[in-house]
Design an enzyme around this catalytic site. Structure first.
Site, mmCIF file in Angstrom:
data_model
loop_
_atom_site.group_PDB
_atom_site.id
_atom_site.type_symbol
_atom_site.label_atom_id
_atom_site.label_comp_id
_atom_site.label_asym_id
_atom_site.label_seq_id
_atom_site.Cartn_x
_atom_site.Cartn_y
_atom_site.Cartn_z
ATOM 1 N N HIS A 47 3.245 -0.074 -10.388
ATOM 2 C CA HIS A 47 3.587 -0.891 -9.215
ATOM 3 C C HIS A 47 2.819 -2.209 -9.218
ATOM 4 O O HIS A 47 1.765 -2.299 -8.570
ATOM 5 C CB HIS A 47 3.221 -0.130 -7.939
ATOM 6 C CG HIS A 47 4.157 0.975 -7.599
ATOM 7 N ND1 HIS A 47 5.190 0.835 -6.711
ATOM 8 C CD2 HIS A 47 4.221 2.245 -8.042
ATOM 9 C CE1 HIS A 47 5.859 1.965 -6.610
ATOM 10 N NE2 HIS A 47 5.283 2.850 -7.406
ATOM 11 N N GLU A 54 3.317 -4.773 -7.576
ATOM 12 C CA GLU A 54 3.294 -5.377 -6.223
ATOM 13 C C GLU A 54 2.148 -4.823 -5.381
ATOM 14 O O GLU A 54 1.858 -5.347 -4.309
ATOM 15 C CB GLU A 54 4.646 -5.164 -5.525
ATOM 16 C CG GLU A 54 4.892 -3.796 -4.908
ATOM 17 C CD GLU A 54 5.210 -2.693 -5.925
ATOM 18 O OE1 GLU A 54 5.121 -2.942 -7.142
ATOM 19 O OE2 GLU A 54 5.531 -1.567 -5.490
ATOM 20 N N CYS A 60 8.976 1.238 -11.268
ATOM 21 C CA CYS A 60 8.903 2.666 -10.973
ATOM 22 C C CYS A 60 10.304 3.239 -10.718
ATOM 23 O O CYS A 60 11.105 3.308 -11.641
ATOM 24 C CB CYS A 60 7.926 2.903 -9.830
ATOM 25 S SG CYS A 60 7.267 4.577 -9.877
HETATM 26 N N1 GLN Z 1 8.971 9.711 -8.513
HETATM 27 C C1 GLN Z 1 9.876 8.713 -8.044
HETATM 28 C C2 GLN Z 1 11.281 8.926 -8.592
HETATM 29 O O1 GLN Z 1 11.458 9.693 -9.445
HETATM 30 C C3 GLN Z 1 9.392 7.328 -8.396
HETATM 31 C C4 GLN Z 1 8.099 7.049 -7.690
HETATM 32 C C5 GLN Z 1 7.861 5.614 -7.363
HETATM 33 O O2 GLN Z 1 8.758 4.777 -7.369
HETATM 34 N N2 GLN Z 1 6.630 5.332 -7.044
HETATM 35 O O3 GLN Z 1 12.198 8.309 -8.148
#
Ligand code: GLN
Length: 190
Positions: free
Chosen positions: A173, A175, A80
């Site tokens: 994610h 995890e 992410c």
């Molecule tokens: N929206 C976040 C970003 O742009 C990422 C979200 C996340 O890691 N769950 O950094």
């Protein structure tokens, strides 16, 4: 000897990564300082807020050190916000990515209505059983360079996980589920 994996712990969902990696029999510990990057077999950059994390990485003098280690072949997994930080280009001026994986990424790609969602996706590299993917204000991969393999797509074709050399990343994610295959794949690659 057990593999040593650092999990960047400036901000975000690092505790869950440490738990999964330990359950798989490797050593895992939080990394905040440049000296804690010494002697690692692999590094995880977790989810969180990529703008904050990129600023903290500069403050903690981790940015150039991480670029150097990546050049020297340290395997890194980014999930992410971590994927955003690995990217070569991010369609957003607020983040300075590390630029160590040949992908372009768009932040917050699913808009407000479907901000967060969960879905089962096909991941042929992990076998036949689909992977339960949790997306939280997730980014998507808009371009992959030569030598980067897409590991998972949504039904509309959007790329949401990839591997390029020693780097592996996901929009979602891994995890936050009880399925350890993503981390096992990373540990197998290091
Ligand atoms: N929206 C976040 C970003 O742009 C990422 C979200 C996340 O890691 N769950 O950094």
């Amino acid at each position: 000897m057990a593999k040593k994996v650092g999990v960047l712990a400036l901000q975000g969902a690092f505790i869950e990564h440490i738990r999964v990696i330990r359950e798989l029999g490797a050593e895992a510990f939080p990394v905040r300082l440049p000296c804690e990057l010494d002697g690692l077999d692999g590094l995880v950059i977790p989810g969180g807020e990529s703008t904050t994390m990129s600023r903290l990485m500069l403050d903690y003098r981790l940015t150039d050190r991480l670029r150097g280690l990546a050049r020297d072949g340290l395997p890194i997994m980014g999930t992410c916000a971590g994927m955003i930080l690995l990217a070569k280009r991010v369609m957003d001026m607020d983040v300075e990515p590390l630029g160590i994986m040949d992908i372009d990424v768009r932040r917050n790609a699913f808009g407000r209505q479907v901000d967060s969602f969960e879905t089962d996706i096909e991941m042929p590299a992990f076998g036949e059983t689909p992977f339960h993917a949790v997306f939280i204000r997730a980014p998507v991969i808009e371009r992959v360079g030569d030598g980067v393999e897409v590991l998972a797509r949504l039904p509309d074709g959007t790329a949401v996980a990839a591997r390029g050399g020693d780097m592996i990343c996901s929009s979602f994610h891994p995890e936050l589920t009880s399925d350890p295959r993503f981390h096992a794949y990373f540990l197998g690659a290091i």
